[in-house]
Design an enzyme around this catalytic site. Structure first.
Site, mmCIF file in Angstrom:
data_model
loop_
_atom_site.group_PDB
_atom_site.id
_atom_site.type_symbol
_atom_site.label_atom_id
_atom_site.label_comp_id
_atom_site.label_asym_id
_atom_site.label_seq_id
_atom_site.Cartn_x
_atom_site.Cartn_y
_atom_site.Cartn_z
ATOM 1 N N GLY A 146 34.702 -71.532 -67.179
ATOM 2 C CA GLY A 146 35.034 -71.591 -68.591
ATOM 3 C C GLY A 146 34.080 -72.495 -69.350
ATOM 4 O O GLY A 146 33.354 -73.304 -68.764
ATOM 5 N N CYS A 147 34.090 -72.372 -70.667
ATOM 6 C CA CYS A 147 33.145 -73.132 -71.495
ATOM 7 C C CYS A 147 33.438 -74.628 -71.462
ATOM 8 O O CYS A 147 32.523 -75.442 -71.254
ATOM 9 C CB CYS A 147 33.156 -72.598 -72.922
ATOM 10 S SG CYS A 147 34.796 -72.447 -73.665
ATOM 11 N N TYR A 148 34.696 -75.016 -71.653
ATOM 12 C CA TYR A 148 35.040 -76.436 -71.578
ATOM 13 C C TYR A 148 34.748 -76.991 -70.189
ATOM 14 O O TYR A 148 34.254 -78.112 -70.040
ATOM 15 C CB TYR A 148 36.522 -76.652 -71.893
ATOM 16 C CG TYR A 148 36.894 -76.587 -73.345
ATOM 17 C CD1 TYR A 148 36.254 -77.376 -74.302
ATOM 18 C CD2 TYR A 148 37.928 -75.759 -73.774
ATOM 19 C CE1 TYR A 148 36.626 -77.327 -75.634
ATOM 20 C CE2 TYR A 148 38.310 -75.703 -75.104
ATOM 21 C CZ TYR A 148 37.656 -76.490 -76.033
ATOM 22 O OH TYR A 148 38.031 -76.445 -77.354
ATOM 23 N N ALA A 149 35.080 -76.213 -69.170
ATOM 24 C CA ALA A 149 34.857 -76.664 -67.795
ATOM 25 C C ALA A 149 33.377 -76.879 -67.523
ATOM 26 O O ALA A 149 32.985 -77.864 -66.882
ATOM 27 C CB ALA A 149 35.439 -75.651 -66.814
ATOM 28 N N ALA A 151 30.863 -77.632 -69.668
ATOM 29 C CA ALA A 151 30.359 -78.835 -70.339
ATOM 30 C C ALA A 151 30.899 -80.100 -69.683
ATOM 31 O O ALA A 151 30.167 -81.086 -69.495
ATOM 32 C CB ALA A 151 30.731 -78.799 -71.817
#
Length: 343
Positions: A146-149, A151
């Site tokens: 995922g995107c948050y994961a 970063a």
């Protein structure tokens, strides 16, 4: 290499199409959409007029298997876990951009996603595709992070892998552009709600929390939990993550910087900033870069890590292509070797 994209009309699917046009060894065989199955892509998206010969086809597994070597699943969570199975069983390369195969614990998936879990044997076969830290580079079934994961994990990895921080000290303040919520409109993503506004959402309940914890505890099993918050900010694309941790002992900035530089010395898409330079979302827009800035406060003994990515590229389609490049032994930056759009 011929590829098919299922979910081609969503933001991540459209980004896959854009990036693949720049790839020297990949061509699109078929495009598929659940919402638009008999239309030309260029009729829906005039900016893709150059692709007028690309129809959106009905999802026919037999046809896809015959025409493609790789399938990208750019579908919402809860869909990939069912439609991916024929392609996995047929031995195709499968890269899933949803959250369906990221969590190895099926009970965690059902708790955080509130959907029935994928079949256990497929969960175990999926390789978590944090590209800079792939464990099995020959795996042909990838659960794209995922995107948050992405970063957060890239920001924390150098310190956590060396077990240099207090296990209970991790605080993550993550902010996302509106495209992170997907293409389907809602009240919370309406212009009048998001413009000149900032909204905290899914406090302590975002589905990327167990995904982040799963990877962090692989690197340091003593980490019990993280404090993680997510906010929606009025930009189209981008993830801006500010991470706070306490080192087990004081650390000079030079030592901290050297640790990050050495960790990512062979990672073409991670860029470590100089002292007192902190990345902005703008400097990674439409690129596959993750830019990281570092600070250390001697008074409070707190390290601050700023990690920024484009949620649709490094946080989705770009990392998916990076994973394909690793899997197929292509140059890692093929299809991705362009500088960010600026201003």
């Amino acid at each position: 290499m011929k590829v098919s994209i299922i979910g081609a009309t969503g933001y991540s699917g459209l980004e896959l199409i854009r990036l693949i046009q720049q790839h020297s060894s990949v061509d699109i065989a078929t495009l598929h959409s659940f919402s638009n199955q008999t239309n030309l892509l260029s009729n829906l998206y005039p900016h893709l007029k150059n692709l007028e010969a690309s129809p959106l086809e009905k999802i026919n597994p037999k046809d896809i298997i015959e025409k493609s070597e790789t399938v990208f699943l750019a579908t919402p969570s809860g869909i990939s876990k069912d439609i991916a199975l024929p392609y996995i069983d047929a031995g195709l390369n499968v890269i899933d951009l949803s959250g369906d195969f990221r969590l190895k614990n099926s009970q965690l998936y059902e708790k955080w996603y509130e959907k029935s879990a994928p079949l256990e044997n497929y969960l175990m076969r999926a390789e978590y595709g944090l590209a800079e830290f792939r464990e099995n580079k020959e795996s042909t079934f990838i659960a794209n992070p995922g995107c948050y994961a992405t970063a957060t994990l890239l920001g924390l990895a150098p310190l956590v892998k060396k077990q240099l921080i207090e296990p209970t000290s991790i605080i993550v303040d993550a902010k996302s552009g509106i495209s992170g919520a997907g293409k389907v409109p809602s009240t919370s993503t309406h212009f009048t709600e998001t413009n000149e506004n900032m909204t905290l959402y899914k406090m302590n309940s975002h589905q990327h929390i167990p995904e982040i914890m799963q990877q962090l505890t692989k690197w340091d099993e003593s980490i019990p939990a993280i404090q993680f918050s997510t906010s929606l900010i009025p930009i189209t694309r981008g993830i801006f993550t500010t991470i706070y941790v306490r080192p087990k002992k004081p650390i000079a900035w030079e030592e901290l910087h050297k640790l990050y530089e050495s960790t990512y010395e062979n990672a073409p898409f991670v860029r470590i900033q100089k002292e007192n330079v902190y990345p902005t979302v703008k400097q990674v827009t439409a690129s596959n870069y993750c830019d990281i800035g570092l600070a250390y406060n001697e008074i409070t003994n707190v390290i601050t890590i700023v990690s920024v990515i484009d949620n649709l590229v490094k946080g989705a389609a770009g990392q998916a292509i990076q994973n394909l490049n690793i899997m197929a032994n292509f140059a890692e930056n093929d299809g991705l070797g362009f500088i960010p759009v600026y201003p």
